[in-house]
Write an enzyme that holds these catalytic residues in place. Structure first.
Site, PDB file in Angstrom:
ATOM      1  N   GLU A 353       0.830  -1.202   0.000  1.00 49.13           N
ATOM      2  CA  GLU A 353       0.000   0.000   0.000  1.00 49.13           C
ATOM      3  C   GLU A 353       0.867   1.255   0.000  1.00 49.13           C
ATOM      4  O   GLU A 353       0.478   2.292  -0.524  1.00 49.13           O
ATOM      5  CB  GLU A 353      -0.949   0.010   1.210  1.00 49.13           C
ATOM      6  CG  GLU A 353      -2.030   1.078   1.137  1.00 49.13           C
ATOM      7  CD  GLU A 353      -3.113   0.906   2.182  1.00 49.13           C
ATOM      8  OE1 GLU A 353      -4.141   0.260   1.872  1.00 49.13           O
ATOM      9  OE2 GLU A 353      -2.937   1.402   3.313  1.00 49.13           O
ATOM     10  N   HIS A 384       7.045 -26.920   2.807  1.00 51.23           N
ATOM     11  CA  HIS A 384       6.242 -27.995   2.239  1.00 51.23           C
ATOM     12  C   HIS A 384       5.149 -27.435   1.331  1.00 51.23           C
ATOM     13  O   HIS A 384       4.170 -28.131   1.039  1.00 51.23           O
ATOM     14  CB  HIS A 384       5.628 -28.830   3.360  1.00 51.23           C
ATOM     15  CG  HIS A 384       6.657 -29.493   4.227  1.00 51.23           C
ATOM     16  ND1 HIS A 384       7.167 -30.740   3.958  1.00 51.23           N
ATOM     17  CD2 HIS A 384       7.307 -29.052   5.337  1.00 51.23           C
ATOM     18  CE1 HIS A 384       8.073 -31.056   4.877  1.00 51.23           C
ATOM     19  NE2 HIS A 384       8.180 -30.048   5.720  1.00 51.23           N
ATOM     20  N   LYS A 512     -13.828   1.760  -3.432  1.00 55.34           N
ATOM     21  CA  LYS A 512     -14.759   2.158  -2.372  1.00 55.34           C
ATOM     22  C   LYS A 512     -15.928   2.958  -2.936  1.00 55.34           C
ATOM     23  O   LYS A 512     -17.094   2.741  -2.587  1.00 55.34           O
ATOM     24  CB  LYS A 512     -14.027   3.003  -1.324  1.00 55.34           C
ATOM     25  CG  LYS A 512     -13.074   2.253  -0.423  1.00 55.34           C
ATOM     26  CD  LYS A 512     -12.476   3.212   0.601  1.00 55.34           C
ATOM     27  CE  LYS A 512     -11.532   2.522   1.542  1.00 55.34           C
ATOM     28  NZ  LYS A 512     -10.959   3.463   2.541  1.00 55.34           N
TER      29      LYS A 512
END
Length: 550
Positions: A353, A384, A512
């Site tokens: 960000e 793994h 937004k």
């Protein structure tokens, strides 16, 4: 300042890259037996080993020259002096002031804010202490047993990461929960096991308008009102941390339960502020002070140490080296401490960000790569999972490994096995395995030469994969504070060199705004013709399925 790629150091680094890009670290270690000593730094009990990088002395000299020509020191001093270096929002960047324990004045745009910080942190500690000591009582006069932090982004990731990282130091008969996802499953799954009589909600939102946070907050308020039959007792169960107290009081939070945020503290740098209330509730005031002191130690190191011995500066320069010259687009964060399992997610926001920008401080589009794609997971689990790609994949992925020398409750068998993996993996990333070594290994194991030759390509590891290793005594509050602050400063330095503003986040705004507009359409049950055909088709399919499921 000239454009980045026109700086003399940049041109020299491009030439230097051509001379070193094919050099293997095996050869670098053979040429310099003292390489570890030359390329490692200490801060307190933290060791930063960067010797397993594709660098030599000339590389570091040129990178430091780049930092000088980018005026890193001058910009650092501006930030600590409280100047408005976040120019697109006209704000200072003074999260470092929140952990300044020197009793010296702290200025934001020429105004001393030290007493204001002290007052608010004291309020945080007093509130936390009431909850920890059971003095804070709910509507039915029962003590609080569960605290739910409702937030998103920096109001969620930082507090959750720290609270979970410092679990051994926390009070264990009081549970802290974190709700961030607007998906109802998150808050429903959390509330299912809680009792309204003994639950306190912290609504953490700078603006107190963020959709994700406020929808969850409204659900929490309704849950309380349903239990108590009215809003009469909300003041015993709601706390807010915000820079918009008016909106918080209108929501139903008592004015005495509202803690302050400042516009000069960005959300992703806010865990040191009142946003850290959940942290203080979990670990107490003394350990929270240790967290702040650890960060302040990193601040002092960053401001007072020469660039060539400065850990966050070297971290940043190595990132520039791989991102901009090796064209490596990613970095892996690999903590070898289970309690740090949220640390990679926290750093994703802090880094991506901050430096995920394509426009420089002059408003011009850049012609070079900026912020890396950051990912990570606990080291042992990662071995793994995606280490296969790190070892033998086609992509160069620099990695940071972080490991404690001891744990709060250290079981020798566990910890020795853990540390053997830390050392082995960084060594394997660097060394790799040659064709001759792989062939000899298979023949020694009794395999026929024909079988070995057929399998050989799969057994070769190229190595030459860069890693940094952070070793520290234990994951104490002070050490965690130091580590977080080092990464904050690394991100800052890279932003300065890339000539971007690391402290705004306009990229999150468009989604937004569109979500707010689309929500109105969803509430009305109709789709606007203003959308593209894909969005229109998706919304119509949503309405169709919703009508079928009721």
């Amino acid at each position: 300042m000239p454009p980045l790629k026109q700086l003399p150091a940049w041109t020299e680094l491009e030439s230097h890259y051509q001379s070193i890009k094919d050099t293997h670290m095996r050869d670098l270690f053979e040429q310099d037996p003292g390489r570890f000593k030359h390329f490692s730094l200490k801060l307190g009990k933290l060791l930063f080993d960067y010797s397993k990088n594709r660098i030599n002395n000339d590389t570091i000299s040129l990178l430091l020259k780049l930092a000088k020509q980018s005026h890193v020191e001058e910009w650092r001093d501006k930030m600590f002096a409280g100047e408005a270096i976040n120019h697109t929002e006209g704000r200072a960047v003074q999260h470092v002031a929140l952990r300044n324990n020197t009793n010296e004045p702290v200025y934001v745009s020429g105004r001393d804010v030290s007493s204001e910080i002290e007052t608010e942190i004291l309020r945080v500690k007093e509130m936390a202490e009431k909850i920890r000591t059971r003095a804070w009582r709910g509507a039915t006069n029962q003590p609080i047993t569960d605290v739910v932090n409702i937030g998103i982004g920096g109001s969620h990731l930082g507090p959750q990461m720290v609270t979970e990282a410092l679990t051994p130091y926390a009070i264990h008969d009081l549970d802290i929960h974190f709700v961030s996802n607007i998906d109802e499953n998150h808050i429903n799954n959390t509330l299912e096991h809680l009792n309204p009589d003994t639950t306190l909600f912290i609504i953490s939102s700078k603006s107190f308008t963020t959709q994700d946070t406020m929808v969850n907050a409204e659900t929490a308020r309704s849950w309380l009102e349903h239990k108590f039959g009215s809003d009469k007792y909300l003041h015993r169960h709601l706390v807010a941390v915000t820079s918009n107290p008016k909106a918080a009081t209108e929501f139903g939070v008592n004015a005495n339960n509202i803690l302050k945020m400042w516009d000069w503290v960005g959300g992703r740098y806010s865990l040191w502020s009142a946003i850290g209330l959940s942290i203080v509730i979990a670990i107490g005031s003394e350990y929270f002070d240790d967290l702040l002191e650890g960060a302040h130690a990193a601040d002092e190191h960053f401001t007072m140490t020469p660039l060539d011995e400065n850990i966050p500066v070297i971290m940043a320069l190595l990132g520039i080296w791989y991102n901009n010259f090796f064209n490596s687009e990613t970095i892996a964060i690999l903590p070898y401490d289970q309690n740090m399992h949220r640390f990679p997610a926290y750093l994703q926001q802090a880094d991506m960000e901050s430096n995920g920008k394509s426009v420089d401080r002059s408003g011009e589009f850049v012609d070079y790569s900026t912020g890396p794609i950051l990912f990570g997971e606990i080291g042992i689990a990662s071995q793994h999972a995606f280490y296969q790609l790190l070892h033998q994949g086609t992509k160069l992925v620099p990695a940071d490994m972080l490991a404690p020398v001891s744990n709060y409750q250290c079981i020798a068998q566990h910890h020795r096995a853990l540390m053997s993996n830390v050392f082995a993996q960084s060594e394997a990333m660097m060394l790799g395995k040659t064709a001759d070594e792989a062939m000899a290994e298979m023949l020694d194991a009794g395999m026929s030469e024909k079988q070995a030759k057929a399998l050989l390509p799969y057994k070769v590891f190229p190595g030459n994969r860069p890693t940094n290793t952070f070793l520290f005594d234990t994951l104490s509050p002070r050490m965690l504070g130091t580590i977080i602050a080092l990464y904050e400063h690394k991100i800052f330095v890279q932003g300065i060199i890339w000539n971007i503003n690391s402290f705004d986040q306009w990229g999150v705004e468009l989604g937004k705004v569109l979500a707010t507009n689309i929500l109105e359409e969803i509430n009305e049950g109709c789709v606007s013709k203003a959308h593209d055909c894909s969005t229109e088709g998706l919304m119509n399919y949503y309405f169709k399925l919703r009508s079928q499921v009721g």
